[in-house]
Design a protein around this motif. Structure first.
Motif, PDB file in Angstrom:
ATOM      1  N   THR A  70       0.719  -1.169  -0.138  1.00 38.02           N
ATOM      2  CA  THR A  70      -0.073  -0.099  -0.161  1.00 38.02           C
ATOM      3  C   THR A  70       0.901   1.265  -0.009  1.00 38.02           C
ATOM      4  O   THR A  70       2.258   1.035   0.331  1.00 38.02           O
ATOM      5  CB  THR A  70      -0.912  -0.130   1.312  1.00 38.02           C
ATOM      6  OG1 THR A  70      -0.054   0.151   2.593  1.00 38.02           O
ATOM      7  CG2 THR A  70      -1.768  -1.267   1.440  1.00 38.02           C
ATOM      8  N   VAL A  71       0.087   2.369  -0.076  1.00 38.32           N
ATOM      9  CA  VAL A  71       1.168   3.699  -0.267  1.00 38.32           C
ATOM     10  C   VAL A  71       1.731   3.779   1.032  1.00 38.32           C
ATOM     11  O   VAL A  71       2.830   4.150   1.367  1.00 38.32           O
ATOM     12  CB  VAL A  71       0.114   4.776  -0.611  1.00 38.32           C
ATOM     13  CG1 VAL A  71       0.674   6.154  -0.412  1.00 38.32           C
ATOM     14  CG2 VAL A  71      -0.343   4.772  -2.170  1.00 38.32           C
ATOM     15  N   ILE A  72       1.065   3.574   2.108  1.00 36.61           N
ATOM     16  CA  ILE A  72       1.385   3.826   3.521  1.00 36.61           C
ATOM     17  C   ILE A  72       2.612   2.843   3.911  1.00 36.61           C
ATOM     18  O   ILE A  72       3.851   3.139   4.401  1.00 36.61           O
ATOM     19  CB  ILE A  72       0.336   3.670   4.362  1.00 36.61           C
ATOM     20  CG1 ILE A  72      -0.812   4.792   4.406  1.00 36.61           C
ATOM     21  CG2 ILE A  72       0.814   3.620   6.105  1.00 36.61           C
ATOM     22  CD1 ILE A  72      -0.176   5.925   4.509  1.00 36.61           C
ATOM     23  N   GLU A  73       2.727   1.548   3.537  1.00 38.09           N
ATOM     24  CA  GLU A  73       3.754   0.693   3.381  1.00 38.09           C
ATOM     25  C   GLU A  73       4.777   1.011   2.752  1.00 38.09           C
ATOM     26  O   GLU A  73       5.894   0.803   3.210  1.00 38.09           O
ATOM     27  CB  GLU A  73       3.360  -0.888   3.198  1.00 38.09           C
ATOM     28  CG  GLU A  73       1.992  -1.295   4.032  1.00 38.09           C
ATOM     29  CD  GLU A  73       1.402  -2.645   3.453  1.00 38.09           C
ATOM     30  OE1 GLU A  73       1.038  -3.428   4.288  1.00 38.09           O
ATOM     31  OE2 GLU A  73       1.506  -2.924   2.228  1.00 38.09           O
ATOM     32  N   THR A  74       4.514   1.776   1.585  1.00 39.41           N
ATOM     33  CA  THR A  74       5.759   2.033   0.894  1.00 39.41           C
ATOM     34  C   THR A  74       6.170   3.307   1.643  1.00 39.41           C
ATOM     35  O   THR A  74       7.698   3.297   1.637  1.00 39.41           O
ATOM     36  CB  THR A  74       5.048   2.480  -0.636  1.00 39.41           C
ATOM     37  OG1 THR A  74       4.771   1.169  -1.147  1.00 39.41           O
ATOM     38  CG2 THR A  74       6.113   2.939  -1.636  1.00 39.41           C
ATOM     39  N   LEU A  75       5.703   4.255   1.970  1.00 32.08           N
ATOM     40  CA  LEU A  75       6.285   5.304   2.938  1.00 32.08           C
ATOM     41  C   LEU A  75       7.094   4.784   3.877  1.00 32.08           C
ATOM     42  O   LEU A  75       8.191   5.488   4.165  1.00 32.08           O
ATOM     43  CB  LEU A  75       5.228   6.382   3.180  1.00 32.08           C
ATOM     44  CG  LEU A  75       4.641   7.290   1.999  1.00 32.08           C
ATOM     45  CD1 LEU A  75       3.372   8.023   2.560  1.00 32.08           C
ATOM     46  CD2 LEU A  75       5.420   8.168   1.248  1.00 32.08           C
ATOM     47  N   GLN A  76       6.375   3.770   4.680  1.00 29.30           N
ATOM     48  CA  GLN A  76       7.306   3.425   5.758  1.00 29.30           C
ATOM     49  C   GLN A  76       8.737   2.817   5.381  1.00 29.30           C
ATOM     50  O   GLN A  76       9.511   3.039   5.870  1.00 29.30           O
ATOM     51  CB  GLN A  76       6.539   2.402   6.406  1.00 29.30           C
ATOM     52  CG  GLN A  76       5.156   2.976   7.066  1.00 29.30           C
ATOM     53  CD  GLN A  76       4.192   1.974   7.869  1.00 29.30           C
ATOM     54  OE1 GLN A  76       4.305   0.873   7.240  1.00 29.30           O
ATOM     55  NE2 GLN A  76       3.203   2.358   8.739  1.00 29.30           N
ATOM     56  N   GLN A  77       8.402   2.099   4.308  1.00 24.63           N
ATOM     57  CA  GLN A  77       9.854   1.380   3.733  1.00 24.63           C
ATOM     58  C   GLN A  77      10.762   2.461   3.235  1.00 24.63           C
ATOM     59  O   GLN A  77      12.033   2.510   3.453  1.00 24.63           O
ATOM     60  CB  GLN A  77       9.451   0.591   2.653  1.00 24.63           C
ATOM     61  CG  GLN A  77      10.497  -0.089   2.105  1.00 24.63           C
ATOM     62  CD  GLN A  77      10.383  -1.325   0.951  1.00 24.63           C
ATOM     63  OE1 GLN A  77       9.195  -1.728   1.119  1.00 24.63           O
ATOM     64  NE2 GLN A  77      11.062  -1.730   0.298  1.00 24.63           N
ATOM     65  N   ILE A  78      10.440   3.479   2.587  1.00 28.06           N
ATOM     66  CA  ILE A  78      11.417   4.497   2.044  1.00 28.06           C
ATOM     67  C   ILE A  78      11.889   5.572   2.756  1.00 28.06           C
ATOM     68  O   ILE A  78      12.766   6.167   2.768  1.00 28.06           O
ATOM     69  CB  ILE A  78      10.816   5.186   0.582  1.00 28.06           C
ATOM     70  CG1 ILE A  78       9.826   6.241   0.751  1.00 28.06           C
ATOM     71  CG2 ILE A  78      10.343   4.294  -0.433  1.00 28.06           C
ATOM     72  CD1 ILE A  78       9.392   7.221  -0.190  1.00 28.06           C
ATOM     73  N   LEU A  79      10.939   5.936   3.966  1.00 27.38           N
ATOM     74  CA  LEU A  79      11.259   6.813   4.993  1.00 27.38           C
ATOM     75  C   LEU A  79      12.365   6.217   6.081  1.00 27.38           C
ATOM     76  O   LEU A  79      12.574   7.191   6.894  1.00 27.38           O
ATOM     77  CB  LEU A  79       9.830   7.605   5.592  1.00 27.38           C
ATOM     78  CG  LEU A  79       9.030   8.336   4.560  1.00 27.38           C
ATOM     79  CD1 LEU A  79       8.089   9.009   5.126  1.00 27.38           C
ATOM     80  CD2 LEU A  79       9.971   9.397   3.794  1.00 27.38           C
ATOM     81  N   ALA A  80      12.334   5.029   6.368  1.00 24.23           N
ATOM     82  CA  ALA A  80      12.903   4.124   7.282  1.00 24.23           C
ATOM     83  C   ALA A  80      14.550   4.768   7.073  1.00 24.23           C
ATOM     84  O   ALA A  80      15.314   4.750   5.958  1.00 24.23           O
ATOM     85  CB  ALA A  80      12.908   2.789   7.105  1.00 24.23           C
ATOM     86  N   GLY A  81      15.133   5.311   8.298  1.00 25.25           N
ATOM     87  CA  GLY A  81      16.359   5.491   8.258  1.00 25.25           C
ATOM     88  C   GLY A  81      16.575   6.836   7.987  1.00 25.25           C
ATOM     89  O   GLY A  81      17.676   7.296   7.787  1.00 25.25           O
ATOM     90  N   THR A  82      15.413   7.828   7.846  1.00 18.86           N
ATOM     91  CA  THR A  82      15.673   9.074   7.485  1.00 18.86           C
ATOM     92  C   THR A  82      15.158   9.999   8.926  1.00 18.86           C
ATOM     93  O   THR A  82      14.214   9.362   9.298  1.00 18.86           O
ATOM     94  CB  THR A  82      14.859   9.586   6.194  1.00 18.86           C
ATOM     95  OG1 THR A  82      13.364   9.539   6.353  1.00 18.86           O
ATOM     96  CG2 THR A  82      15.335   8.517   5.060  1.00 18.86           C
ATOM     97  N   PRO A  83      15.316  11.073   8.914  1.00 19.57           N
ATOM     98  CA  PRO A  83      14.539  11.983   9.876  1.00 19.57           C
ATOM     99  C   PRO A  83      13.053  12.163   9.300  1.00 19.57           C
ATOM    100  O   PRO A  83      12.517  13.548   9.856  1.00 19.57           O
ATOM    101  CB  PRO A  83      15.330  13.236  10.213  1.00 19.57           C
ATOM    102  CG  PRO A  83      16.037  13.526   8.885  1.00 19.57           C
ATOM    103  CD  PRO A  83      16.310  11.937   8.349  1.00 19.57           C
TER     104      PRO A  83
END
Length: 141
Positions: A70-83
């Motif tokens: 999902t879009v939310i799961e995708t955002l969680q994946q790409i934002l991991a390790g960033t502030p």
């Protein structure tokens, strides 16, 4: 009475469309993609509206493969390790800098000073050192 029925049907259809958009599954491959570009691709693929400050997200690159998420799961994946964090508000998603992050704290401590350094004859003084009083922070013109 007929207008009320039509109105209720339209609201129901919008709610259904929104819930399907939230559950839509996407697959994307990011290789050294800029974060702004990745966010735009996610928004397009997921039929979502994602807003962000370019200045906050541009320092980050995305290197990941997203499959059937999902879009939310995708955002969680790409934002991991960033502030960077995200917040859902209805049909809109906002990506923002975590206010508790060291990056955000550093931004809050920034200040910009503009002006010219002139001599007694009102001529520019190249190479003059300008320092903030009682600090070690400064620049050379």
């Amino acid at each position: 009475m007929e207008k009320v029925k039509i109105g209720l049907v339209l609201v129901l259809l919008l709610c259904i469309q929104y819930s399907f958009a939230q559950e839509k599954r996407i697959s994307l491959d990011f290789r050294n993609e800029s974060m702004p570009s990745a966010l735009k691709k996610i928004a397009q693929a997921g039929d979502q509206k994602i807003s962000f400050s370019y200045e906050d997200v541009v320092p980050y690159k995305v290197n990941t493969n997203v499959q059937n998420k999902t879009v939310i799961e995708t955002l969680q994946q790409i934002l991991a390790g960033t502030p960077l964090l995200y917040k859902e508000r209805g049909q809109f998603i906002t990506v923002y800098l975590d206010p508790q992050s060291s990056v955000a704290r550093a931004k809050r401590n920034q200040c910009f000073v503009y002006g010219r350094v002139l001599d007694g004859g009102r001529n520019p003084l190249p190479g003059a050192t300008v320092r903030i009083k009682d600090t070690s922070r400064g620049v050379v013109t």
